[in-house]
Design a protein around this motif. Structure first.
Motif, PDB file in Angstrom:
ATOM      1  N   ILE A  33       0.845  -1.202   0.000  1.00  0.00           N
ATOM      2  CA  ILE A  33       0.000   0.000   0.000  1.00  0.00           C
ATOM      3  C   ILE A  33       0.877   1.248   0.000  1.00  0.00           C
ATOM      4  O   ILE A  33       0.622   2.206  -0.735  1.00  0.00           O
ATOM      5  CB  ILE A  33      -0.972  -0.018   1.198  1.00  0.00           C
ATOM      6  CG1 ILE A  33      -1.995  -1.137   1.029  1.00  0.00           C
ATOM      7  CG2 ILE A  33      -1.659   1.338   1.363  1.00  0.00           C
ATOM      8  CD1 ILE A  33      -2.800  -1.455   2.276  1.00  0.00           C
ATOM      9  N   ASP A  34       1.922   1.213   0.804  1.00  0.00           N
ATOM     10  CA  ASP A  34       2.870   2.325   0.841  1.00  0.00           C
ATOM     11  C   ASP A  34       3.520   2.526  -0.529  1.00  0.00           C
ATOM     12  O   ASP A  34       3.704   3.661  -0.983  1.00  0.00           O
ATOM     13  CB  ASP A  34       3.931   2.058   1.917  1.00  0.00           C
ATOM     14  CG  ASP A  34       4.826   3.249   2.162  1.00  0.00           C
ATOM     15  OD1 ASP A  34       4.279   4.352   2.432  1.00  0.00           O
ATOM     16  OD2 ASP A  34       6.065   3.088   2.092  1.00  0.00           O
ATOM     17  N   MET A  35       3.876   1.443  -1.194  1.00  0.00           N
ATOM     18  CA  MET A  35       4.464   1.519  -2.533  1.00  0.00           C
ATOM     19  C   MET A  35       3.513   2.209  -3.506  1.00  0.00           C
ATOM     20  O   MET A  35       3.928   3.040  -4.314  1.00  0.00           O
ATOM     21  CB  MET A  35       4.805   0.121  -3.072  1.00  0.00           C
ATOM     22  CG  MET A  35       5.949  -0.565  -2.376  1.00  0.00           C
ATOM     23  SD  MET A  35       6.177  -2.281  -2.939  1.00  0.00           S
ATOM     24  CE  MET A  35       6.821  -2.001  -4.601  1.00  0.00           C
ATOM     25  N   ILE A  36       2.233   1.851  -3.418  1.00  0.00           N
ATOM     26  CA  ILE A  36       1.226   2.460  -4.298  1.00  0.00           C
ATOM     27  C   ILE A  36       1.106   3.951  -4.011  1.00  0.00           C
ATOM     28  O   ILE A  36       1.089   4.772  -4.928  1.00  0.00           O
ATOM     29  CB  ILE A  36      -0.132   1.743  -4.140  1.00  0.00           C
ATOM     30  CG1 ILE A  36      -0.052   0.327  -4.716  1.00  0.00           C
ATOM     31  CG2 ILE A  36      -1.258   2.532  -4.811  1.00  0.00           C
ATOM     32  CD1 ILE A  36      -1.241  -0.548  -4.404  1.00  0.00           C
ATOM     33  N   GLU A  37       1.032   4.293  -2.732  1.00  0.00           N
ATOM     34  CA  GLU A  37       0.895   5.703  -2.351  1.00  0.00           C
ATOM     35  C   GLU A  37       2.122   6.528  -2.748  1.00  0.00           C
ATOM     36  O   GLU A  37       2.009   7.733  -2.978  1.00  0.00           O
ATOM     37  CB  GLU A  37       0.624   5.816  -0.856  1.00  0.00           C
ATOM     38  CG  GLU A  37      -0.764   5.310  -0.489  1.00  0.00           C
ATOM     39  CD  GLU A  37      -1.026   5.232   1.001  1.00  0.00           C
ATOM     40  OE1 GLU A  37      -0.055   5.265   1.804  1.00  0.00           O
ATOM     41  OE2 GLU A  37      -2.204   5.118   1.372  1.00  0.00           O
ATOM     42  N   LYS A  38       3.272   5.875  -2.859  1.00  0.00           N
ATOM     43  CA  LYS A  38       4.494   6.568  -3.259  1.00  0.00           C
ATOM     44  C   LYS A  38       4.733   6.490  -4.768  1.00  0.00           C
ATOM     45  O   LYS A  38       5.786   6.871  -5.247  1.00  0.00           O
ATOM     46  CB  LYS A  38       5.694   6.005  -2.497  1.00  0.00           C
ATOM     47  CG  LYS A  38       5.665   6.350  -1.036  1.00  0.00           C
ATOM     48  CD  LYS A  38       6.863   5.778  -0.313  1.00  0.00           C
ATOM     49  CE  LYS A  38       6.815   6.190   1.155  1.00  0.00           C
ATOM     50  NZ  LYS A  38       7.896   5.573   1.922  1.00  0.00           N
ATOM     51  N   HIS A  39       3.747   5.968  -5.493  1.00  0.00           N
ATOM     52  CA  HIS A  39       3.771   5.901  -6.958  1.00  0.00           C
ATOM     53  C   HIS A  39       4.973   5.121  -7.491  1.00  0.00           C
ATOM     54  O   HIS A  39       5.591   5.500  -8.477  1.00  0.00           O
ATOM     55  CB  HIS A  39       3.738   7.312  -7.567  1.00  0.00           C
ATOM     56  CG  HIS A  39       2.636   8.160  -7.029  1.00  0.00           C
ATOM     57  ND1 HIS A  39       1.311   7.919  -7.321  1.00  0.00           N
ATOM     58  CD2 HIS A  39       2.654   9.210  -6.173  1.00  0.00           C
ATOM     59  CE1 HIS A  39       0.551   8.799  -6.687  1.00  0.00           C
ATOM     60  NE2 HIS A  39       1.347   9.601  -5.982  1.00  0.00           N
ATOM     61  N   GLN A  40       5.289   4.022  -6.849  1.00  0.00           N
ATOM     62  CA  GLN A  40       6.379   3.173  -7.324  1.00  0.00           C
ATOM     63  C   GLN A  40       5.922   2.393  -8.550  1.00  0.00           C
ATOM     64  O   GLN A  40       4.745   2.383  -8.899  1.00  0.00           O
ATOM     65  CB  GLN A  40       6.867   2.267  -6.201  1.00  0.00           C
ATOM     66  CG  GLN A  40       7.552   3.069  -5.096  1.00  0.00           C
ATOM     67  CD  GLN A  40       8.215   2.198  -4.052  1.00  0.00           C
ATOM     68  OE1 GLN A  40       8.250   0.988  -4.161  1.00  0.00           O
ATOM     69  NE2 GLN A  40       8.747   2.838  -3.017  1.00  0.00           N
ATOM     70  N   GLY A  41       6.845   1.719  -9.196  1.00  0.00           N
ATOM     71  CA  GLY A  41       6.546   1.027 -10.448  1.00  0.00           C
ATOM     72  C   GLY A  41       5.493  -0.060 -10.322  1.00  0.00           C
ATOM     73  O   GLY A  41       5.493  -0.829  -9.356  1.00  0.00           O
ATOM     74  N   CYS A  42       4.643  -0.105 -11.317  1.00  0.00           N
ATOM     75  CA  CYS A  42       3.536  -1.073 -11.310  1.00  0.00           C
ATOM     76  C   CYS A  42       4.030  -2.518 -11.319  1.00  0.00           C
ATOM     77  O   CYS A  42       3.438  -3.382 -10.658  1.00  0.00           O
ATOM     78  CB  CYS A  42       2.611  -0.826 -12.491  1.00  0.00           C
ATOM     79  SG  CYS A  42       1.688   0.711 -12.344  1.00  0.00           S
ATOM     80  N   ALA A  43       5.102  -2.793 -12.055  1.00  0.00           N
ATOM     81  CA  ALA A  43       5.620  -4.163 -12.097  1.00  0.00           C
ATOM     82  C   ALA A  43       6.110  -4.586 -10.713  1.00  0.00           C
ATOM     83  O   ALA A  43       5.870  -5.724 -10.285  1.00  0.00           O
ATOM     84  CB  ALA A  43       6.738  -4.281 -13.123  1.00  0.00           C
ATOM     85  N   ASP A  44       6.785  -3.678 -10.014  1.00  0.00           N
ATOM     86  CA  ASP A  44       7.258  -3.986  -8.654  1.00  0.00           C
ATOM     87  C   ASP A  44       6.090  -4.214  -7.706  1.00  0.00           C
ATOM     88  O   ASP A  44       6.103  -5.139  -6.890  1.00  0.00           O
ATOM     89  CB  ASP A  44       8.140  -2.853  -8.121  1.00  0.00           C
ATOM     90  CG  ASP A  44       9.466  -2.740  -8.852  1.00  0.00           C
ATOM     91  OD1 ASP A  44       9.904  -3.757  -9.443  1.00  0.00           O
ATOM     92  OD2 ASP A  44      10.052  -1.647  -8.819  1.00  0.00           O
ATOM     93  N   ILE A  45       5.074  -3.377  -7.837  1.00  0.00           N
ATOM     94  CA  ILE A  45       3.884  -3.514  -6.979  1.00  0.00           C
ATOM     95  C   ILE A  45       3.176  -4.832  -7.275  1.00  0.00           C
ATOM     96  O   ILE A  45       2.795  -5.563  -6.350  1.00  0.00           O
ATOM     97  CB  ILE A  45       2.931  -2.314  -7.169  1.00  0.00           C
ATOM     98  CG1 ILE A  45       3.600  -1.034  -6.650  1.00  0.00           C
ATOM     99  CG2 ILE A  45       1.599  -2.565  -6.466  1.00  0.00           C
ATOM    100  CD1 ILE A  45       2.868   0.244  -7.025  1.00  0.00           C
ATOM    101  N   ALA A  46       3.023  -5.157  -8.543  1.00  0.00           N
ATOM    102  CA  ALA A  46       2.360  -6.402  -8.925  1.00  0.00           C
ATOM    103  C   ALA A  46       3.129  -7.607  -8.389  1.00  0.00           C
ATOM    104  O   ALA A  46       2.530  -8.572  -7.907  1.00  0.00           O
ATOM    105  CB  ALA A  46       2.230  -6.493 -10.442  1.00  0.00           C
ATOM    106  N   GLN A  47       4.451  -7.540  -8.444  1.00  0.00           N
ATOM    107  CA  GLN A  47       5.272  -8.629  -7.926  1.00  0.00           C
ATOM    108  C   GLN A  47       5.052  -8.798  -6.423  1.00  0.00           C
ATOM    109  O   GLN A  47       4.906  -9.921  -5.928  1.00  0.00           O
ATOM    110  CB  GLN A  47       6.749  -8.363  -8.214  1.00  0.00           C
ATOM    111  CG  GLN A  47       7.665  -9.448  -7.704  1.00  0.00           C
ATOM    112  CD  GLN A  47       9.128  -9.114  -7.934  1.00  0.00           C
ATOM    113  OE1 GLN A  47       9.515  -7.956  -8.003  1.00  0.00           O
ATOM    114  NE2 GLN A  47       9.948 -10.146  -8.050  1.00  0.00           N
ATOM    115  N   GLN A  48       5.006  -7.704  -5.700  1.00  0.00           N
ATOM    116  CA  GLN A  48       4.798  -7.759  -4.253  1.00  0.00           C
ATOM    117  C   GLN A  48       3.386  -8.229  -3.911  1.00  0.00           C
ATOM    118  O   GLN A  48       3.185  -8.993  -2.957  1.00  0.00           O
ATOM    119  CB  GLN A  48       5.100  -6.400  -3.615  1.00  0.00           C
ATOM    120  CG  GLN A  48       6.543  -5.982  -3.743  1.00  0.00           C
ATOM    121  CD  GLN A  48       7.503  -7.019  -3.203  1.00  0.00           C
ATOM    122  OE1 GLN A  48       7.326  -7.545  -2.114  1.00  0.00           O
ATOM    123  NE2 GLN A  48       8.534  -7.327  -3.980  1.00  0.00           N
TER     124      GLN A  48
END
Length: 97
Positions: A33-48
């Protein structure tokens, strides 16, 4: 005592390990959730997210398997009423496989 009452009162030896696994997954999800709020890469978020999903799936699988092994298996040899209740319980939990 009915089979459902017996099952409700039964504590599985695996429950602490499952709870620990789910707490770890919960922390991991908070990080996602923090990654999403910080606008990190979608591929990284999907992997997590995939890792979180896998952890939850494995916890669910362990819980269901333990239930079948320790709650349902022993009641198969009981009387006809117990067998019917066991079958109904198995059908209920099988929905979540």
């Amino acid at each position: 005592m009915t089979i459902n009452e017996s099952i409700a009162l039964h504590k599985h030896a695996s429950h602490p390990a499952i709870a620990k696994r789910l707490k770890r997954a919960s922390g991991h999800l908070a990080h996602v959730i923090d990654m999403i709020e910080k606008h990190q890469g979608c591929a990284d978020i999907a992997q997590q997210l995939h890792a979180v999903e896998k952890a939850i799936t494995n916890a669910k699988r362990q819980l269901i398997q333990d239930h079948i092994d320790h709650c349902l298996e022993g009641s198969v040899a009981e009387d006809e009423t117990m067998r019917a209740a066991t079958l109904a319980d198995f059908k209920l939990i099988a929905k979540y496989l």
